[in-house]
Design a protein around this motif. Sequence first.
Motif, mmCIF file in Angstrom:
data_model
loop_
_atom_site.group_PDB
_atom_site.id
_atom_site.type_symbol
_atom_site.label_atom_id
_atom_site.label_comp_id
_atom_site.label_asym_id
_atom_site.label_seq_id
_atom_site.Cartn_x
_atom_site.Cartn_y
_atom_site.Cartn_z
ATOM 1 N N ALA A 288 32.991 50.318 34.285
ATOM 2 C CA ALA A 288 33.486 50.139 33.002
ATOM 3 C C ALA A 288 33.574 48.478 32.820
ATOM 4 O O ALA A 288 32.943 48.142 31.605
ATOM 5 C CB ALA A 288 34.839 50.739 32.641
ATOM 6 N N ALA A 289 33.994 47.995 33.667
ATOM 7 C CA ALA A 289 34.113 46.454 33.676
ATOM 8 C C ALA A 289 32.897 45.971 33.521
ATOM 9 O O ALA A 289 32.499 44.948 32.685
ATOM 10 C CB ALA A 289 34.842 46.151 34.812
ATOM 11 N N SER A 290 31.655 46.160 34.401
ATOM 12 C CA SER A 290 30.420 45.805 34.188
ATOM 13 C C SER A 290 29.810 45.918 32.756
ATOM 14 O O SER A 290 29.124 45.039 32.299
ATOM 15 C CB SER A 290 29.799 46.203 35.412
ATOM 16 O OG SER A 290 30.086 45.869 36.682
ATOM 17 N N ILE A 291 29.982 47.127 32.393
ATOM 18 C CA ILE A 291 29.541 47.476 30.959
ATOM 19 C C ILE A 291 30.019 46.391 29.881
ATOM 20 O O ILE A 291 29.297 45.862 29.253
ATOM 21 C CB ILE A 291 29.693 48.982 30.691
ATOM 22 C CG1 ILE A 291 28.759 49.770 31.532
ATOM 23 C CG2 ILE A 291 29.499 49.143 29.107
ATOM 24 C CD1 ILE A 291 29.272 51.335 31.382
ATOM 25 N N ALA A 292 31.147 46.394 30.011
ATOM 26 C CA ALA A 292 31.936 45.359 28.997
ATOM 27 C C ALA A 292 31.709 44.069 28.960
ATOM 28 O O ALA A 292 31.231 43.342 28.177
ATOM 29 C CB ALA A 292 33.503 45.659 29.006
ATOM 30 N N GLU A 293 31.634 43.657 30.326
ATOM 31 C CA GLU A 293 31.232 42.214 30.541
ATOM 32 C C GLU A 293 29.877 41.785 29.929
ATOM 33 O O GLU A 293 29.459 40.803 29.517
ATOM 34 C CB GLU A 293 31.595 41.823 32.130
ATOM 35 C CG GLU A 293 32.809 41.716 32.278
ATOM 36 C CD GLU A 293 33.213 41.535 33.673
ATOM 37 O OE1 GLU A 293 32.289 41.876 34.542
ATOM 38 O OE2 GLU A 293 34.278 41.026 34.167
ATOM 39 N N ALA A 294 28.830 42.816 30.173
ATOM 40 C CA ALA A 294 27.255 42.720 30.227
ATOM 41 C C ALA A 294 27.284 42.610 28.647
ATOM 42 O O ALA A 294 26.479 42.193 28.020
ATOM 43 C CB ALA A 294 26.810 43.459 30.632
ATOM 44 N N GLY A 295 28.485 43.499 27.915
ATOM 45 C CA GLY A 295 28.209 43.474 26.313
ATOM 46 C C GLY A 295 29.014 42.343 25.701
ATOM 47 O O GLY A 295 29.525 42.185 24.458
ATOM 48 N N GLY A 296 29.663 41.339 26.645
ATOM 49 C CA GLY A 296 30.247 40.072 26.167
ATOM 50 C C GLY A 296 31.914 40.254 25.895
ATOM 51 O O GLY A 296 32.374 39.397 25.306
ATOM 52 N N LEU A 297 32.430 41.366 26.470
ATOM 53 C CA LEU A 297 33.770 41.469 26.313
ATOM 54 C C LEU A 297 34.623 41.081 27.459
ATOM 55 O O LEU A 297 33.986 40.931 28.507
ATOM 56 C CB LEU A 297 33.997 43.047 26.189
ATOM 57 C CG LEU A 297 34.016 43.639 24.779
ATOM 58 C CD1 LEU A 297 32.779 43.785 24.363
ATOM 59 C CD2 LEU A 297 34.656 45.091 24.866
ATOM 60 N N GLN A 298 35.743 40.344 27.240
ATOM 61 C CA GLN A 298 36.724 39.938 28.366
ATOM 62 C C GLN A 298 37.241 41.567 28.833
ATOM 63 O O GLN A 298 37.442 42.252 27.713
ATOM 64 C CB GLN A 298 37.885 39.297 27.576
ATOM 65 C CG GLN A 298 38.715 38.677 28.549
ATOM 66 C CD GLN A 298 37.911 37.637 29.554
ATOM 67 O OE1 GLN A 298 37.581 36.684 28.844
ATOM 68 N NE2 GLN A 298 38.073 37.717 30.687
ATOM 69 N N VAL A 299 37.398 41.716 29.989
ATOM 70 C CA VAL A 299 38.112 42.579 30.585
ATOM 71 C C VAL A 299 39.305 42.588 31.183
ATOM 72 O O VAL A 299 39.475 41.562 31.985
ATOM 73 C CB VAL A 299 37.031 43.342 31.578
ATOM 74 C CG1 VAL A 299 37.616 44.443 32.236
ATOM 75 C CG2 VAL A 299 35.720 43.586 30.831
ATOM 76 N N ILE A 300 40.282 43.280 31.119
ATOM 77 C CA ILE A 300 41.628 43.350 31.779
ATOM 78 C C ILE A 300 41.726 44.930 32.249
ATOM 79 O O ILE A 300 41.598 45.533 31.733
ATOM 80 C CB ILE A 300 42.694 42.846 30.927
ATOM 81 C CG1 ILE A 300 42.328 41.427 30.343
ATOM 82 C CG2 ILE A 300 44.144 42.928 31.604
ATOM 83 C CD1 ILE A 300 43.447 40.993 29.400
ATOM 84 N N MET A 301 42.093 44.858 33.593
ATOM 85 C CA MET A 301 42.289 46.261 34.161
ATOM 86 C C MET A 301 43.515 46.153 34.908
ATOM 87 O O MET A 301 43.980 45.190 35.618
ATOM 88 C CB MET A 301 41.135 46.519 35.052
ATOM 89 C CG MET A 301 39.588 46.550 34.447
ATOM 90 S SD MET A 301 38.644 47.521 35.755
ATOM 91 C CE MET A 301 38.420 46.505 36.936
ATOM 92 N N ASP A 302 44.160 47.477 35.140
ATOM 93 C CA ASP A 302 45.204 47.525 35.869
ATOM 94 C C ASP A 302 46.547 46.719 35.436
ATOM 95 O O ASP A 302 47.174 46.221 36.294
ATOM 96 C CB ASP A 302 44.886 47.683 37.244
ATOM 97 C CG ASP A 302 46.355 48.184 38.174
ATOM 98 O OD1 ASP A 302 47.164 48.990 37.449
ATOM 99 O OD2 ASP A 302 46.163 47.666 39.433
ATOM 100 N N ARG A 303 46.714 46.688 34.092
ATOM 101 C CA ARG A 303 47.887 45.819 33.890
ATOM 102 C C ARG A 303 48.382 46.330 32.382
ATOM 103 O O ARG A 303 47.603 46.972 31.529
ATOM 104 C CB ARG A 303 47.201 44.276 33.198
ATOM 105 C CG ARG A 303 46.757 43.492 34.346
ATOM 106 C CD ARG A 303 47.935 42.460 35.127
ATOM 107 N NE ARG A 303 47.706 42.019 36.028
ATOM 108 C CZ ARG A 303 47.348 40.538 36.070
ATOM 109 N NH1 ARG A 303 47.421 39.926 34.715
ATOM 110 N NH2 ARG A 303 47.077 39.869 36.986
ATOM 111 N N CYS A 304 49.705 46.424 32.377
ATOM 112 C CA CYS A 304 50.171 47.011 30.906
ATOM 113 C C CYS A 304 50.204 45.895 29.842
ATOM 114 O O CYS A 304 50.940 44.910 29.904
ATOM 115 C CB CYS A 304 51.477 47.566 31.336
ATOM 116 S SG CYS A 304 52.466 48.239 29.822
ATOM 117 N N ILE A 305 49.609 46.131 28.703
ATOM 118 C CA ILE A 305 49.640 45.299 27.552
ATOM 119 C C ILE A 305 50.902 44.982 27.000
ATOM 120 O O ILE A 305 51.102 43.974 26.810
ATOM 121 C CB ILE A 305 48.550 45.775 26.664
ATOM 122 C CG1 ILE A 305 48.228 44.676 25.552
ATOM 123 C CG2 ILE A 305 49.185 47.228 25.640
ATOM 124 C CD1 ILE A 305 47.158 45.082 24.456
#
Length: 146
Positions: free
Chosen positions: A114-131
């Motif tokens: 999921a991170a790779s897909i999002a990053e390849a699409g230009g999104l910043q990725v944050i994982m395993d953190r509570c917003i």
Amino acid sequence: MVFENPSREEIKQLLEQSATVAVVGLSDKPDRVSYMVSQAMQAKGYRIIPVNPAVKTAEILGETRYETLSDIPFKVDIVNVFRRSEHTPPVAEEAVAIGAKILWLQLGIANDEAASIAEAGGLQVIMDRCIKVEDSILLPQGKSKT
């Protein structure tokens, strides 16, 4: 390559620059974590957009509930995900397709695909953190009005 979340300062800037948060997996049950986190973020000034095909109520937290991210008829800054890790790659694909800026996987959720897909699409990725936790720490007085 090992995934690394943005620095705390970068996360602070991302939160300051974001207003609309689509919450994938937002429950309509007030005792669920997704509901409590979203309600707290709404109280801090973020517009929370519920995305959950399994819920049958028309609204959650006073906002129209959508079946998919693609159904949302306006721009979304953050796609915040409350789904099991294995279900996140299609969410990342949809987040890219709608032009979101950030894919945020909640605490306990991480998926390199999921991170790779999002990053390849230009999104910043944050994982395993509570917003909600990050927002409370980084913007305790709320968002600045710039």
